[in-house]
Design a protein around this motif. Structure first.
Motif, PDB file in Angstrom:
ATOM      1  N   ARG A 119     -48.122  -8.473  57.944  1.00  0.00           N
ATOM      2  CA  ARG A 119     -47.175  -7.357  58.408  1.00  0.00           C
ATOM      3  C   ARG A 119     -48.047  -6.186  58.747  1.00  0.00           C
ATOM      4  N   GLN A 120     -47.591  -5.544  60.102  1.00  0.00           N
ATOM      5  CA  GLN A 120     -48.380  -4.644  60.415  1.00  0.00           C
ATOM      6  C   GLN A 120     -47.426  -3.571  61.175  1.00  0.00           C
ATOM      7  N   THR A 121     -47.506  -2.127  61.224  1.00  0.00           N
ATOM      8  CA  THR A 121     -46.704  -1.529  62.189  1.00  0.00           C
ATOM      9  C   THR A 121     -46.799  -1.747  63.493  1.00  0.00           C
ATOM     10  N   GLU A 130     -43.236   4.022  65.924  1.00  0.00           N
ATOM     11  CA  GLU A 130     -44.417   3.443  65.943  1.00  0.00           C
ATOM     12  C   GLU A 130     -44.775   2.924  64.692  1.00  0.00           C
ATOM     13  N   ASP A 131     -43.937   3.229  63.405  1.00  0.00           N
ATOM     14  CA  ASP A 131     -44.359   2.697  62.267  1.00  0.00           C
ATOM     15  C   ASP A 131     -43.137   1.599  61.830  1.00  0.00           C
ATOM     16  N   ASP A 132     -42.657   1.075  62.788  1.00  0.00           N
ATOM     17  CA  ASP A 132     -41.796  -0.139  62.486  1.00  0.00           C
ATOM     18  C   ASP A 132     -42.679  -1.037  62.004  1.00  0.00           C
ATOM     19  N   VAL A 133     -42.479  -1.817  61.182  1.00  0.00           N
ATOM     20  CA  VAL A 133     -43.058  -2.923  60.326  1.00  0.00           C
ATOM     21  C   VAL A 133     -42.536  -4.443  60.956  1.00  0.00           C
ATOM     22  N   ARG A 137     -47.838   0.427  65.866  1.00  0.00           N
ATOM     23  CA  ARG A 137     -49.000   1.168  66.340  1.00  0.00           C
ATOM     24  C   ARG A 137     -50.284   0.506  65.921  1.00  0.00           C
ATOM     25  N   GLU A 138     -50.124  -0.044  64.642  1.00  0.00           N
ATOM     26  CA  GLU A 138     -51.401  -0.778  64.184  1.00  0.00           C
ATOM     27  C   GLU A 138     -51.664  -2.198  64.846  1.00  0.00           C
TER      28      GLU A 138
END
Length: 480
Positions: free
Chosen positions: A162-164, A119-122, A166-167
């Motif tokens: 750029r967002q993760t 989920e923290d992949d950008v 999950r974001e």
């Protein structure tokens, strides 16, 4: 005596055949009532239900925003897999053959099913908050646009950022959403914008379903959503009706060869018509009928004039895009099939990297025609942003009149768990077989008894006739 018994068994067999006790019992079991088995299964389905989410990473974001690239280049990333713990809560039985409930759909991330994805992949993805606010504000007077444009310039926020993962899916607080709520009151009442977060917001929802008390075959189907059989965002029952639709837990029972079904989920913003696509299927030992979405299901009136009621405020999107702005809090959202499958070719012209594949991107439902039980399902849609003229909004000029793909998702149930499967194999295969054995045994045994009785009577009559004939001959001879 034997003849009477034979007639008795034949009559019993005929009555069993006519009354069909198995069918009567099965219809009774379909009725929802407190503590009943089928009701408990519907209330908290013990199935493995997943949502697989595929994001679109924009690989040439800087070049596109700077005007050095004509089109966005997208790359599919996924699936991010979540388990959906679906349940129907706060249930109240009503006096009119319905029950009232509130839906509950919490999601739990499945690391083991998501491969190397986290989920923290950008990635570089659309800024949903900025583009949504820009789309709404662009239609407002200058004195409302001015402070929003000022904030956009001061914060240097961009339409692609750029967002993760999950974001992007669940949102994150930004000053833009606060400002949007301040200057555009009654638009949004939350401090973050995430597509999956909004799609699975069921906090204020309430529904009623048929219990089957009046008609067993419709147990578990919608009566109303938010107090009405019609969705408020569409005009005309052709587009608005959800009555007798399924939420995917249970479909209509005793499906006939020409029956069409309805399927409704809040994320779809409408009920979809399902048509039969073959009946000679078997899933894990159970008979199945395959259903698919009707042809041109996402038509806006180009093929079927009745579908013009899906044109929001008279504005018809190209074929293959359904405007669901009203269901996504005023965000400029349109649904399509994944990678714009079956959409007007001009929609595909907005981006590079979209590759529609009928085998990979079509939906299907495998449904047992007797019980209405879904044995396997795969429902696939894509969420897109359909933007108007944004030339008056800072940093957003390049996104004027574009269709921007955000993500696509698949709601899937790969099959029934072993315990539930064995239970329904017993109900749908073993019991009907036993029912047929009893019917034919009664008829056969009654026939045998009747045949034996008739044979005995025939033999008795034949013996009596022979004796009478012999006595008659003897009397005749004595007289001579």
């Amino acid at each position: 005596m034997l003849m009477a018994a034979g007639f008795m068994f034949i009559i019993c067999g005929a009555l069993v055949h006519i009354l069909d006790p198995y069918l009567l019992i099965f219809k009774w079991k379909l009725i929802f009532q407190e503590g009943s088995e089928i009701f408990n299964l519907w209330r908290t389905p013990p199935v493995d239900l997943y949502i697989k989410i595929y994001l679109f990473n924009v690989t040439n974001a800087e070049d596109f925003m700077a005007g050095r690239a004509e089109k966005m280049q997208i790359e599919e990333v996924g699936p991010y897999v979540y388990r959906e713990l679906m349940s129907h809560d706060n249930i109240t039985f009503n006096d009119n053959g319905t029950l009232s409930t509130r839906p509950h759909h919490p999601l739990i991330f499945q690391k083991g099913l998501s491969g190397n994805l986290r989920e923290d992949d950008v990635f570089m993805m659309p800024n949903i908050a900025l583009l949504s606010i820009a789309h709404v504000a662009a239609k407002q007077p200058y004195f409302i646009r001015w402070p929003i444009n000022l904030l956009i310039r001061q914060t240097k926020v961009q339409p692609l950022e750029r967002q993760t993962a999950r974001e992007f899916m669940y949102g994150y607080p930004t000053t833009l959403t606060t400002l949007g709520y301040t200057f555009l009151p009654n638009w949004i009442s939350f401090d973050k914008v995430g597509l999956i977060d909004r799609m699975y917001d069921f906090d204020d929802d309430f529904e009623t379903f048929f219990t089957g008390e009046t008609t067993a075959s419709v147990s578990g189907l919608y009566d109303t959503y938010l107090g009405s059989p019609d969705l408020a965002q569409w005009n005309g029952s052709h587009c608005s009706n959800i009555r007798n639709a399924s939420d995917g837990t249970k479909f209509k029972s005793f499906i006939e060869p020409d029956d069409q079904l309805l399927f409704f989920r809040k994320s779809m913003c409408r009920a979809q018509i399902l048509i039969q696509n073959g009946t000679d299927y078997e899933v894990d030992g159970l008979k199945a009928t395959k259903f698919v979405f009707e042809e041109n299901a996402l038509d806006n009136g180009e093929y079927d004039p009745r579908n013009k009621c899906y044109c929001r405020k008279g504005n018809c999107l190209p074929r293959g895009l359904i405007d669901v702005t009203s269901c996504y809090y005023g965000f400029p959202i349109a649904l399509s099939y994944p990678h714009f499958l079956d959409a007007d070719p001009k929609v595909l012209a907005h981006v590079n990297g979209s590759r529609p594949d009928p085998k990979a991107h079509r939906s299907h439902f495998m449904i047992n025609p007797v019980s209405g039980l879904p044995l396997e399902l795969s429902v696939k849609f894509q969420i897109n942003m359909v933007l108007d003229d944004l030339r008056s909004m800072a940093h957003c000029e390049r996104f004027s009149n574009l269709v921007v793909p955000a993500l696509w998702f698949e709601i899937t149930m790969p099959g029934l768990p072993p315990t539930l499967l064995s239970r329904f194999i017993f109900y749908l295969k073993i019991l009907p077989f036993g029912d047929q054995v009893v019917k034919h045994s009664l008829l056969a045994f009654g026939g045998i008894l009747l045949l034996v009785a008739i044979t005995k009577v025939s033999l008795t009559l034949s013996s009596a006739y022979s004796s009478a004939y012999r006595i008659s001959n003897e009397l005749r001879e004595s007289l001579w």
